[in-house]
Scaffold this active site. Sequence first.
Site, mmCIF file in Angstrom:
data_model
loop_
_atom_site.group_PDB
_atom_site.id
_atom_site.type_symbol
_atom_site.label_atom_id
_atom_site.label_comp_id
_atom_site.label_asym_id
_atom_site.label_seq_id
_atom_site.Cartn_x
_atom_site.Cartn_y
_atom_site.Cartn_z
ATOM 1 N N LYS A 42 0.886 -1.175 0.000
ATOM 2 C CA LYS A 42 0.000 0.000 0.000
ATOM 3 C C LYS A 42 0.910 1.207 0.000
ATOM 4 O O LYS A 42 1.662 1.412 0.957
ATOM 5 C CB LYS A 42 -0.850 -0.052 1.262
ATOM 6 C CG LYS A 42 -1.625 1.179 1.618
ATOM 7 C CD LYS A 42 -2.556 0.756 2.732
ATOM 8 C CE LYS A 42 -3.241 1.808 3.551
ATOM 9 N NZ LYS A 42 -3.326 3.130 3.134
HETATM 10 P P1 FBP Z 1 -6.657 7.233 4.209
HETATM 11 O O1 FBP Z 1 -7.258 6.733 2.950
HETATM 12 O O2 FBP Z 1 -7.635 7.978 5.048
HETATM 13 O O3 FBP Z 1 -5.384 7.999 3.943
HETATM 14 O O4 FBP Z 1 -6.309 5.936 5.063
HETATM 15 C C1 FBP Z 1 -5.245 5.100 4.745
HETATM 16 C C2 FBP Z 1 -4.287 5.047 5.909
HETATM 17 O O5 FBP Z 1 -3.148 4.274 5.615
HETATM 18 C C3 FBP Z 1 -4.902 4.535 7.189
HETATM 19 O O6 FBP Z 1 -4.886 3.150 7.287
HETATM 20 C C4 FBP Z 1 -4.074 5.228 8.207
HETATM 21 O O7 FBP Z 1 -4.733 5.458 9.387
HETATM 22 C C5 FBP Z 1 -3.756 6.520 7.571
HETATM 23 O O8 FBP Z 1 -3.846 6.339 6.184
HETATM 24 C C6 FBP Z 1 -2.388 6.996 7.908
HETATM 25 O O9 FBP Z 1 -2.194 8.206 7.269
HETATM 26 P P2 FBP Z 1 -0.909 9.091 7.501
HETATM 27 O O10 FBP Z 1 0.025 8.304 8.341
HETATM 28 O O11 FBP Z 1 -0.401 9.355 6.125
HETATM 29 O O12 FBP Z 1 -1.400 10.310 8.141
#
Ligand code: FBP
Length: 264
Positions: free
Chosen positions: A177
Amino acid sequence: MIPIDDTPLCRDGKVLILAYDHGLEHGPVDFEGVPESADPQRTFEAATHPAVTSVAVQKGLAEAYYPSYEDDVDLLAKLNGTSNLWMGEPDSAVNCSVEYAAELGASSVGFTLYGGSNHEIEMAEEFREAQEAAREHDLPVVMWSYPRGQGLKNDTKPSTISYAARLALELGADVAKVKHPGSREAMEDAVRMAGATKVVMSGGSKTTDRAFLGSVKETIDAGGKGLAVGRNVWQRENPERILDALEAIIFEEATVDEALTAAE
Ligand code: FBP
């Protein structure tokens, strides 16, 4: 690697993970725009949409809410995570074992690795343990591959995202991811670097329907296999509508305009 196309994490070789670990990772601030979004049940309901291949949550939400949804939703148990209250170099506490994830009914597991952090070595060692335990349980492993740390100024630079994708392949993740690197060409390179590991785009903060769907379309056109998304779904008043559009783009190869029409 395990043949993940035959697991619940995939449908027709594609992946749509609905991520809802933000209460831990970001805190209540993420629920402010749509107060109902603080209720985990709302996201579990959204995850019953046929486009969603799994819902990604931390152990606590899995324990409390998954039993009511286990017939309709597939569970991806996030094994590590950290709150936004932590002010140190990027790191992520291992909160759940693979064994316990399997007991909870998970059909896949997720693990964040901050390549480039001063804690990369320990995180990679923890990942090794989780990845090998997941193999014993035949559970696909999704790596949240997020290079970041004091030495990294731009965590979405194309070369950084390609490295993030490669890191997932090298360490044995089935799915990487990664953040969108800004163009189709850059995403193509990330997909090439990931080899046998499927690449999915990370959703990011909430944006317009067109901008969000455009980046998803670019990912699919670049050979990415889908999306792991949180805020761009459940921070919307109507999560189902955007999931209809995502289904059209990811599974039916629709254009952004066709997807927007499908979601009207
Ligand atoms: P989003 O689609 O809201 O970005 O979520 C994906 C994700 O990986 C979540 O699993 C996680 O909580 C968040 O993004 C972390 O985002 P970041 O560390 O970039 O703030």
